[in-house]
Every structure is written in C-alpha cells, then in structure tokens.
Design a protein around this motif. Structure first.
Motif, mmCIF file in Angstrom:
data_model
loop_
_atom_site.group_PDB
_atom_site.id
_atom_site.type_symbol
_atom_site.label_atom_id
_atom_site.label_comp_id
_atom_site.label_asym_id
_atom_site.label_seq_id
_atom_site.Cartn_x
_atom_site.Cartn_y
_atom_site.Cartn_z
ATOM 1 N N LEU A 157 0.731 -1.285 0.033
ATOM 2 C CA LEU A 157 0.030 -0.074 -0.093
ATOM 3 C C LEU A 157 0.761 1.216 -0.001
ATOM 4 N N THR A 158 0.279 2.297 -0.584
ATOM 5 C CA THR A 158 1.262 3.623 -0.541
ATOM 6 C C THR A 158 0.564 4.467 0.215
ATOM 7 N N SER A 159 -0.418 4.480 0.893
ATOM 8 C CA SER A 159 -0.864 5.183 2.067
ATOM 9 C C SER A 159 -1.416 4.439 2.953
ATOM 10 N N ALA A 160 -1.297 4.873 4.311
ATOM 11 C CA ALA A 160 -1.745 4.417 5.450
ATOM 12 C C ALA A 160 -3.225 3.821 5.363
ATOM 13 N N ASP A 161 -3.954 4.476 5.082
ATOM 14 C CA ASP A 161 -5.525 4.132 4.651
ATOM 15 C C ASP A 161 -5.821 3.677 3.584
ATOM 16 N N GLY A 162 -4.852 3.111 2.619
ATOM 17 C CA GLY A 162 -5.096 2.520 1.310
ATOM 18 C C GLY A 162 -5.703 1.132 1.429
ATOM 19 N N SER A 163 -6.270 0.912 0.209
ATOM 20 C CA SER A 163 -6.982 -0.681 0.018
ATOM 21 C C SER A 163 -6.280 -1.226 -0.850
ATOM 22 N N GLU A 164 -5.337 -0.772 -1.743
ATOM 23 C CA GLU A 164 -5.027 -1.426 -2.943
ATOM 24 C C GLU A 164 -3.674 -1.373 -2.935
ATOM 25 N N ASP A 165 -2.827 -2.680 -3.465
ATOM 26 C CA ASP A 165 -1.504 -2.751 -3.496
ATOM 27 C C ASP A 165 -1.026 -1.733 -4.607
ATOM 28 N N SER A 166 0.164 -1.410 -4.773
ATOM 29 C CA SER A 166 0.916 -0.589 -5.985
ATOM 30 C C SER A 166 0.931 -1.489 -7.060
ATOM 31 N N SER A 167 0.562 -1.057 -8.242
ATOM 32 C CA SER A 167 0.664 -1.853 -9.528
ATOM 33 C C SER A 167 2.029 -1.917 -10.216
ATOM 34 N N VAL A 168 2.932 -1.144 -9.390
ATOM 35 C CA VAL A 168 4.406 -1.307 -10.021
ATOM 36 C C VAL A 168 5.429 -1.225 -8.730
ATOM 37 N N LEU A 169 6.395 -1.730 -8.828
ATOM 38 C CA LEU A 169 7.437 -1.898 -7.787
ATOM 39 C C LEU A 169 7.707 -0.408 -7.452
ATOM 40 N N LEU A 170 7.706 -0.098 -6.000
ATOM 41 C CA LEU A 170 8.384 0.900 -5.411
ATOM 42 C C LEU A 170 9.607 0.875 -4.485
ATOM 43 N N TYR A 171 10.368 1.692 -4.320
ATOM 44 C CA TYR A 171 11.446 1.681 -3.531
ATOM 45 C C TYR A 171 11.689 2.618 -2.787
ATOM 46 N N LEU A 172 12.146 2.670 -1.567
ATOM 47 C CA LEU A 172 12.229 3.654 -0.716
ATOM 48 C C LEU A 172 13.706 3.711 0.125
ATOM 49 N N ASN A 173 14.608 4.662 0.106
ATOM 50 C CA ASN A 173 15.701 5.005 0.562
ATOM 51 C C ASN A 173 15.420 5.250 2.213
ATOM 52 N N THR A 174 16.295 4.475 3.113
ATOM 53 C CA THR A 174 16.099 4.526 4.396
ATOM 54 C C THR A 174 17.415 4.700 5.035
ATOM 55 N N VAL A 175 17.385 4.786 6.479
ATOM 56 C CA VAL A 175 18.483 4.960 7.251
ATOM 57 C C VAL A 175 18.455 3.957 8.421
#
Length: 258
Positions: A157-175
């Motif tokens: 999901l792309t938002s905490a209150d979302g209901s559908e998975d992303s249709s494309v692969l996403l990435y996030l840089n973290t620490v």
C-alpha cells in the motif's frame, strides 16, 4: 521483555490489518511502501512477488537458483505459494515459480513476531539475467552501523489508509538506526528482540506497509533485513521493524546450503 512487529517498504498480509503490538501487544503486519519512488526491476533483480492463488500477499528475495527468503508471518494464509520473478509490474510478466517446500523458523512466534523468517524452495530454478539475480547475504552477526543507507522495495500500500497494492514496484531509501534507538522508538512495546532491527525515518510520511512484508531491505549489495512489522505505516517515531538477516545467517545456511 515484551516484543513487537513490522516493516516496510514492500511488505505483506492480504487477509488482515491487525493492530500492531508486541509481547503484551501483538505487532501489526500492515507494512507497505509509503513515500517511495517507482523502481526498475533491473535495479532490484532479486525482488520477488510472493503470491497465493495468484494474488500478491508479500515480498521475497532471491538468494540462490532454487531458494528465496521471506517472512514467516506471510505463511498464515498461503496454502499454494508461488513466486513471480523478473518484473516490476504486479501480477504481470516475468516468470512464475511453484514452491514445492518451505522452511519456517522453528521458533517463529506469530504473536511477538520473533524469528520472522522463512525459506522457499522452487520447483524450477530462477534463470538469472539482468532482471533476475540473487542478492548477497551478510556474514553471521554482521552489524549494520547506525546511519547506514539502505533501500526497501515492494508492491505494498502507498498510504496508511489505502486499500490496494501498488501496481508497480516501489522503493524507498531509508536509514538504519542503532539498536538503542530502535528500543527507544518502541519502548512502549518493550523494545526489539534479538534478531530484529529498524530502519526508516524518525519523521512521518515514509515507510513500508501492508503488501511489503517479507520483502527485502538491502544495503551495500546485501540483504540486511526482511520487512516484518511496525506500528502503523509512516508514523513519526515508528520506523519499520525488520528481521535482521545477519542474525539468522547460519540458520539460512544450515537449511538451504547457501
């Protein structure tokens, strides 16, 4: 010491979004990537979609020709697991591999999320190419220093209150945070257990989430974490909690030969 659950970026559980708790509180499993960017599969060739009945439920990562690693909690409702490799499009393209056997950590605790790791063996091997490649593994006990840059990926999901998975692969840089910092972030959960780590941001808005569970947290070309649990998605002061792969390196080797 009580314990708790998590992350990331591209994480999983199609059947439920329990309230995150640890020890006396059960960790939440709703992990997805929030605040991420669109990914190319050639930049994340180890990324897999862990499916059941053809539907995406979690992420996973290739570690060998016949082996992948994911989170043990992803098997709560996965009687017919399959892995899709070599594509950034959810449910489209690449190759699908039937899983003929899997190994859940023998001390996995679905309440505390301790030992949240599983190995999957496929019937037909992954054919390595620019879009399908295994990711390296750390050595047993190797510590990822606080402040190290890492990246999590997935179709969650792309938002905490979302209901559908992303249709494309996403990435996030973290620490990556130190264990002391992680324990502080989750002090009301009793801190993190051995075999857990946390990575993300102290501020709100960026995190892994539901559908990302089981997916990879990579740093320096190695798989350092597996999206496990967290308190909500993208909350301030609640970075994603991951399974610390280095803690289980010998277990991976003894059960897969890798």
């Amino acid at each position: 010491m009580s314990k708790f659950y998590f992350l990331l970026l591209f994480l999983c559980l199609a059947n439920a979004d329990p309230v995150k708790q640890h020890g006396s509180q059960k960790p939440s499993l709703d992990r997805r990537i929030i605040g991420g960017s669109v990914a190319s599969i050639t930049d994340f060739p180890y990324q897999l979609s862990f499916q059941d009945w053809g539907a995406h439920i979690c992420g996973a990562a290739i570690i060998g020709s016949y082996w992948a690693v994911s989170a043990a909690h992803c098997f709560n409702n996965a009687p017919t697991p399959r892995l899709r490799a070599g594509t950034a499009q959810l449910g489209v393209g690449g190759t699908v591999h039937e899983v003929d056997r899997y190994v859940l950590h023998e001390q996995f605790n679905s309440w505390s999320m301790d030992n949240d790791i599983a190995l999957l063996h496929v019937v037909t091997p992954f054919q390595f190419s620019s879009s399908v490649q295994p990711i390296g593994l750390p050595s047993q006990g190797q510590v990822v220093a606080a402040g190290t840059q890492a990246v999590v990926s997935g179709w969650g999901l792309t938002s905490a209150d979302g209901s559908e998975d992303s249709s494309v692969l996403l990435y996030l840089n973290t620490v990556v945070f130190s264990q002391t910092q992680c324990n502080s972030f989750y002090s009301d959960y009793g801190g993190l257990a051995s075999g857990m780590m946390c990575s993300g941001y102290a501020e709100a808005g960026k995190d892994a989430c539901q559908g990302d569970s089981g997916g990879p947290l990579a740093s320096g070309g190695k798989l350092v974490g597996i999206v496990s649990w967290g308190d909500g998605c993208g909350k301030a002061g609640r970075p994603g909690v991951y399974t610390d792969v280095a803690y289980y390196r010998n277990w991976i080797s003894s059960n897969s030969g890798i």
